[in-house]
Design a protein around this motif. Structure first.
Motif, PDB file in Angstrom:
ATOM      1  N   LEU A   1       0.796  -1.217   0.000  1.00 21.70           N
ATOM      2  CA  LEU A   1       0.000   0.000   0.000  1.00 21.70           C
ATOM      3  C   LEU A   1       0.835   1.277   0.000  1.00 21.70           C
ATOM      4  O   LEU A   1       0.458   2.277  -0.581  1.00 21.70           O
ATOM      5  CB  LEU A   1      -0.936  -0.008   1.210  1.00 21.70           C
ATOM      6  CG  LEU A   1      -1.969  -1.149   1.167  1.00 21.70           C
ATOM      7  CD1 LEU A   1      -2.682  -1.268   2.497  1.00 21.70           C
ATOM      8  CD2 LEU A   1      -2.959  -0.877   0.060  1.00 21.70           C
ATOM      9  N   CYS A   2       1.966   1.221   0.695  1.00 21.66           N
ATOM     10  CA  CYS A   2       2.775   2.442   0.766  1.00 21.66           C
ATOM     11  C   CYS A   2       3.303   2.850  -0.600  1.00 21.66           C
ATOM     12  O   CYS A   2       3.543   4.020  -0.875  1.00 21.66           O
ATOM     13  CB  CYS A   2       3.933   2.256   1.747  1.00 21.66           C
ATOM     14  SG  CYS A   2       3.400   2.262   3.466  1.00 21.66           S
ATOM     15  N   ALA A   3       3.504   1.839  -1.468  1.00 23.54           N
ATOM     16  CA  ALA A   3       3.998   2.162  -2.802  1.00 23.54           C
ATOM     17  C   ALA A   3       2.981   2.986  -3.582  1.00 23.54           C
ATOM     18  O   ALA A   3       3.334   3.753  -4.469  1.00 23.54           O
ATOM     19  CB  ALA A   3       4.311   0.876  -3.555  1.00 23.54           C
ATOM     20  N   MET A   4       1.700   2.819  -3.236  1.00 23.97           N
ATOM     21  CA  MET A   4       0.656   3.573  -3.919  1.00 23.97           C
ATOM     22  C   MET A   4       0.407   4.912  -3.251  1.00 23.97           C
ATOM     23  O   MET A   4      -0.270   5.770  -3.798  1.00 23.97           O
ATOM     24  CB  MET A   4      -0.652   2.761  -3.914  1.00 23.97           C
ATOM     25  CG  MET A   4      -0.532   1.433  -4.637  1.00 23.97           C
ATOM     26  SD  MET A   4      -2.120   0.594  -4.745  1.00 23.97           S
ATOM     27  CE  MET A   4      -2.437   0.280  -3.014  1.00 23.97           C
ATOM     28  N   ALA A   5       0.904   5.056  -2.027  1.00 23.01           N
ATOM     29  CA  ALA A   5       0.683   6.294  -1.288  1.00 23.01           C
ATOM     30  C   ALA A   5       1.603   7.376  -1.820  1.00 23.01           C
ATOM     31  O   ALA A   5       2.554   7.117  -2.557  1.00 23.01           O
ATOM     32  CB  ALA A   5       0.945   6.057   0.196  1.00 23.01           C
ATOM     33  N   PRO A   6       1.357   8.629  -1.453  1.00 18.55           N
ATOM     34  CA  PRO A   6       2.238   9.719  -1.858  1.00 18.55           C
ATOM     35  C   PRO A   6       3.666   9.450  -1.411  1.00 18.55           C
ATOM     36  O   PRO A   6       3.893   8.822  -0.375  1.00 18.55           O
ATOM     37  CB  PRO A   6       1.652  10.944  -1.129  1.00 18.55           C
ATOM     38  CG  PRO A   6       0.217  10.591  -0.900  1.00 18.55           C
ATOM     39  CD  PRO A   6       0.209   9.119  -0.683  1.00 18.55           C
ATOM     40  N   ALA A   7       4.590   9.961  -2.161  1.00 17.44           N
ATOM     41  CA  ALA A   7       5.992   9.688  -1.855  1.00 17.44           C
ATOM     42  C   ALA A   7       6.383  10.204  -0.492  1.00 17.44           C
ATOM     43  O   ALA A   7       7.207   9.609   0.186  1.00 17.44           O
ATOM     44  CB  ALA A   7       6.893  10.307  -2.922  1.00 17.44           C
ATOM     45  N   ALA A   8       5.824  11.311  -0.101  1.00 16.18           N
ATOM     46  CA  ALA A   8       6.177  11.871   1.202  1.00 16.18           C
ATOM     47  C   ALA A   8       5.003  11.728   2.149  1.00 16.18           C
ATOM     48  O   ALA A   8       3.951  12.292   1.929  1.00 16.18           O
ATOM     49  CB  ALA A   8       6.549  13.350   1.063  1.00 16.18           C
TER      50      ALA A   8
ATOM     51  N   ALA B   1     -11.774   4.331   7.415  1.00 13.29           N
ATOM     52  CA  ALA B   1     -10.869   3.893   8.478  1.00 13.29           C
ATOM     53  C   ALA B   1     -11.098   2.427   8.808  1.00 13.29           C
ATOM     54  O   ALA B   1     -10.152   1.683   9.112  1.00 13.29           O
ATOM     55  CB  ALA B   1     -11.068   4.757   9.716  1.00 13.29           C
ATOM     56  N   ALA B   2     -12.355   1.987   8.739  1.00 14.76           N
ATOM     57  CA  ALA B   2     -12.676   0.593   9.074  1.00 14.76           C
ATOM     58  C   ALA B   2     -11.978  -0.383   8.135  1.00 14.76           C
ATOM     59  O   ALA B   2     -11.451  -1.416   8.571  1.00 14.76           O
ATOM     60  CB  ALA B   2     -14.190   0.382   9.018  1.00 14.76           C
ATOM     61  N   GLU B   3     -11.959  -0.070   6.824  1.00 14.04           N
ATOM     62  CA  GLU B   3     -11.287  -0.945   5.859  1.00 14.04           C
ATOM     63  C   GLU B   3      -9.790  -1.001   6.135  1.00 14.04           C
ATOM     64  O   GLU B   3      -9.169  -2.067   6.079  1.00 14.04           O
ATOM     65  CB  GLU B   3     -11.543  -0.448   4.438  1.00 14.04           C
ATOM     66  CG  GLU B   3     -12.993  -0.554   3.981  1.00 14.04           C
ATOM     67  CD  GLU B   3     -13.230   0.083   2.629  1.00 14.04           C
ATOM     68  OE1 GLU B   3     -14.266  -0.200   2.031  1.00 14.04           O
ATOM     69  OE2 GLU B   3     -12.368   0.878   2.176  1.00 14.04           O
ATOM     70  N   PHE B   4      -9.222   0.153   6.421  1.00 13.46           N
ATOM     71  CA  PHE B   4      -7.791   0.211   6.731  1.00 13.46           C
ATOM     72  C   PHE B   4      -7.473  -0.628   7.966  1.00 13.46           C
ATOM     73  O   PHE B   4      -6.534  -1.427   7.977  1.00 13.46           O
ATOM     74  CB  PHE B   4      -7.381   1.673   6.953  1.00 13.46           C
ATOM     75  CG  PHE B   4      -6.088   1.850   7.686  1.00 13.46           C
ATOM     76  CD1 PHE B   4      -4.886   1.569   7.079  1.00 13.46           C
ATOM     77  CD2 PHE B   4      -6.075   2.300   9.008  1.00 13.46           C
ATOM     78  CE1 PHE B   4      -3.686   1.732   7.766  1.00 13.46           C
ATOM     79  CE2 PHE B   4      -4.898   2.469   9.692  1.00 13.46           C
ATOM     80  CZ  PHE B   4      -3.691   2.184   9.075  1.00 13.46           C
TER      81      PHE B   4
ATOM     82  N   GLY C   1      -4.448   4.657   1.087  1.00 13.76           N
ATOM     83  CA  GLY C   1      -5.221   4.247  -0.074  1.00 13.76           C
ATOM     84  C   GLY C   1      -6.577   3.641   0.228  1.00 13.76           C
ATOM     85  O   GLY C   1      -7.131   2.924  -0.611  1.00 13.76           O
ATOM     86  N   TYR C   2      -7.143   3.928   1.410  1.00 21.66           N
ATOM     87  CA  TYR C   2      -8.440   3.360   1.786  1.00 21.66           C
ATOM     88  C   TYR C   2      -9.529   4.418   1.784  1.00 21.66           C
ATOM     89  O   TYR C   2      -9.273   5.597   2.065  1.00 21.66           O
ATOM     90  CB  TYR C   2      -8.359   2.718   3.175  1.00 21.66           C
ATOM     91  CG  TYR C   2      -7.577   1.431   3.184  1.00 21.66           C
ATOM     92  CD1 TYR C   2      -8.211   0.214   2.981  1.00 21.66           C
ATOM     93  CD2 TYR C   2      -6.193   1.436   3.371  1.00 21.66           C
ATOM     94  CE1 TYR C   2      -7.496  -0.976   2.975  1.00 21.66           C
ATOM     95  CE2 TYR C   2      -5.466   0.256   3.369  1.00 21.66           C
ATOM     96  CZ  TYR C   2      -6.129  -0.952   3.179  1.00 21.66           C
ATOM     97  OH  TYR C   2      -5.410  -2.114   3.170  1.00 21.66           O
TER      98      TYR C   2
END
Length: 578
Positions: free
Chosen positions: A18-25, A43-46, A39-40
């Motif tokens: 998931l972090c790869a899809m998140a913003p770089a910073a 909050a419940a899904e995360f 990327g959710y």
């Protein structure tokens, strides 16, 4: 702090994708929310994917922000956590085809990892749902979970009152009375309701001594969660990994599941249950055949068969085992599993392998075990070079101290009968999941019930006269590499407890294909099953089992038959070692 590696590893693996899809910073501020940055949509899904569904989201978000900020200020924290010597070692693992796409992703991994080593805040779960405490939070006092009284009581649906240190909660005809600073609680019950465990009568009602007294903190009354919940008939468990007190109404859960399985429960109730206080015979026979395909010299079939009878009860145990093991030796020879020494040992035993007999008699009262197995004695004598030693004898073993084990087995069988007498689908599913972490129990049991109901619930069955049919269909496929398909049907007769069925499962993969077929029938404690596995271009394995369990009019023999020779193991050993 106790390390919780399983949670940490789950968080790291989830973060990897998931972090790869998140913003770089990933900044350490509060905007946008952590679940959005991961990327959710919610909050419940995360929380579900990261394994924190039983923990407070705000705590997860704040602890991640805390550790991420620390890492930004001092990257060596993250390097040490993973085992990198320096930043150059990390950079060597960064790239599209490497372990980390960039430094920020690595930092996020380590922030989750560090958070996973912390214990989450104390929580309370009721019937699979987290209890929300709007202000004052539960706390641990002297190893007892104490929680704000009103929040827990209202989550239960109880009517609550508090006046001058007196705490009352009423639900379904029960009223629980506690008082600030007092270690005694009183319970008023309807006349037809049994008190929970630990409550005794003192003339005024049902009372129980607490090991933690209610207290005031601020303007909130805190009560011991376990005693409060148990007073209303709830099961209470502790989940160490999630730091959660878990409460659930087990009876309501089981009853709710059983409402979907009227037919299955009638069928279970019709199963025979032997009286283990008397003599009970258990008999099993088996035939195993393996046909090895050989297109050049012709197929070869190997057959192993055996019977087992066990008679228990009335202070004795009698066991008879007969086996034909010739084919086993033939297969081992064919596959060159036997060495020269083993070949020489087995050669004189060839005829005995056709009818290997093992018989046991156990006198529970005197703790004496008798063993008869000529083939075993012949093999021992042969290995010692004394092929003429007696083998047609019973060995008498004394002082093995098996009495307690036999008594315990009888007690367990009697207890099992009591359990089976009330066994239902709901009880079965609940029992099998109680070994799970407490926070997972309710949800997993509900999920299992839904899966069972889709296959064998009342709404899924097809009626045929007095019988009901369960249709079995399932398939799975990975294009070009794997395919699996199962079909079949099971017919139940709730009136007699009889069942019969046939199932076929075929698996095709890139290497080969195999098809397994199983047919069975059972009624009144007896039955037959045939299992066939056909592997393409290799062979067919066929196993046929028949079984029976019933009460017996004959008591088990505690000694060998009259006239048969009995010796001690020491006396027999002298023949071959002296």
């Amino acid at each position: 702090m106790k390390k919780r590696g399983k949670r940490a590893l789950a968080a790291v693996l989830a973060a990897a994708a998931l972090c790869a899809m998140a913003p770089a910073a990933l900044a350490a501020d509060t905007e946008p929310p952590l679940y959005v940055r991961m990327g959710y949509a919610t909050a419940a899904e995360f929380m579900q994917d990261y394994g924190y569904e039983y923990t407070d989201y705000d705590w997860v978000s704040s602890r991640f922000a805390h550790h991420y900020a620390r890492i930004l200020q001092n990257p060596q924290i993250a390097l040490d956590q993973w085992g990198y010597a320096d930043m150059a070692a990390l950079d060597a693992d960064i790239g599209e085809a490497a372990m980390w796409p960039d430094r920020e992703t690595f930092y996020s991994h380590m922030a989750f990892w560090l958070m996973g080593e912390e214990e989450p805040p104390l929580s309370v779960q009721l019937d699979g749902e987290k209890v929300v405490f709007p202000d004052a939070q539960p706390e641990m006092v002297n190893d007892r979970t104490m929680a704000p009284f009103r929040a827990v009581a209202e989550a239960l649906g109880a009517e609550v009152t508090y006046s001058k240190g007196k705490i009352d909660a009423a639900l379904d005809g029960r009223t629980l009375h506690l008082a600030i600073g007092e270690k005694t609680c009183r319970l008023d019950l309807p006349a037809d309701v049994q008190p929970p465990e630990g409550f005794v009568q003192d003339g005024t009602g049902w009372v129980r001594t607490l090991d933690a007294a209610p207290y005031l903190k601020g303007d909130r009354a805190y009560v011991p969660v376990r005693f409060f919940a148990e007073g209303f008939g709830l099961t209470v468990r502790w989940d160490e990994g999630n730091q959660a007190a878990v409460l659930y109404d087990r009876k309501a859960l089981v009853d709710g599941i059983d409402a979907q399985f009227g037919v299955m429960n009638r069928w279970l109730a019709a199963q025979p249950r032997p009286d283990w206080a008397g003599a009970v015979l258990t008999a099993v026979s088996a035939v195993v055949e393996y046909t090895a395909f050989d297109s050049l010299d012709g197929d070869e079939t190997y057959r192993v068969s055996g019977t087992l009878e066990v008679l228990t009860g009335q202070g004795a145990l009698e066991l008879e085992l007969a086996l034909d093991l010739r084919a086993v030796v033939q297969l081992m020879q064919m596959e060159d599993y036997l060495g020269t020494d083993m070949e020489q040992l087995l050669a004189p035993l060839g005829g005995s392998l056709q009818n290997m007999s093992l018989r046991l008699r156990y006198d529970v009262e005197n703790d004496v075990l008798y063993l008869y197995c000529p083939l075993l004695l012949q093999a021992l004598a042969q290995s010692a070079g004394k092929s003429g030693a007696e083998s047609d004898v019973w060995l008498r073993f004394e002082g093995l101290e098996l009495m307690d084990g036999m008594a315990e087995m009888q007690d367990r069988l009697a207890a099992m009968n009591q359990v089976l007498a009330g066994l239902t689908v709901g009880e079965l599913l609940a029992a099998q999941n109680e070994s799970l972490p407490a926070t997972e129990f309710w949800q997993q049991t509900q999920q299992d019930a839904a899966m069972w109901a889709a296959q064998a619930g009342d709404g899924a069955l097809t009626r045929s006269g007095s019988k009901y049919i369960i249709k079995l269909e399932d398939s799975y496929e990975e294009e070009g590499s794997y395919a699996e398909k199962m079909t079949g049907a099971v017919t139940l007769d709730p009136a007699t407890g009889a069942a019969a069925g046939e199932m076929t499962r075929r698996v095709d993969d890139w290497e080969t294909a195999e098809q397994t077929t199983c047919t069975f029938e059972m009624k009144n404690g007896a039955g037959r099953m045939e299992l066939t596995e056909h592997r393409r271009n290799e062979g067919i394995l066929k196993v046929t089992l028949t079984f029976e369990m019933r009460e017996s009019s004959r008591a088990p023999a505690a000694e060998p038959p009259a006239g048969e020779k009995v010796v001690s193991p020491e006396a027999w050993a002298i023949q071959i070692f002296m």
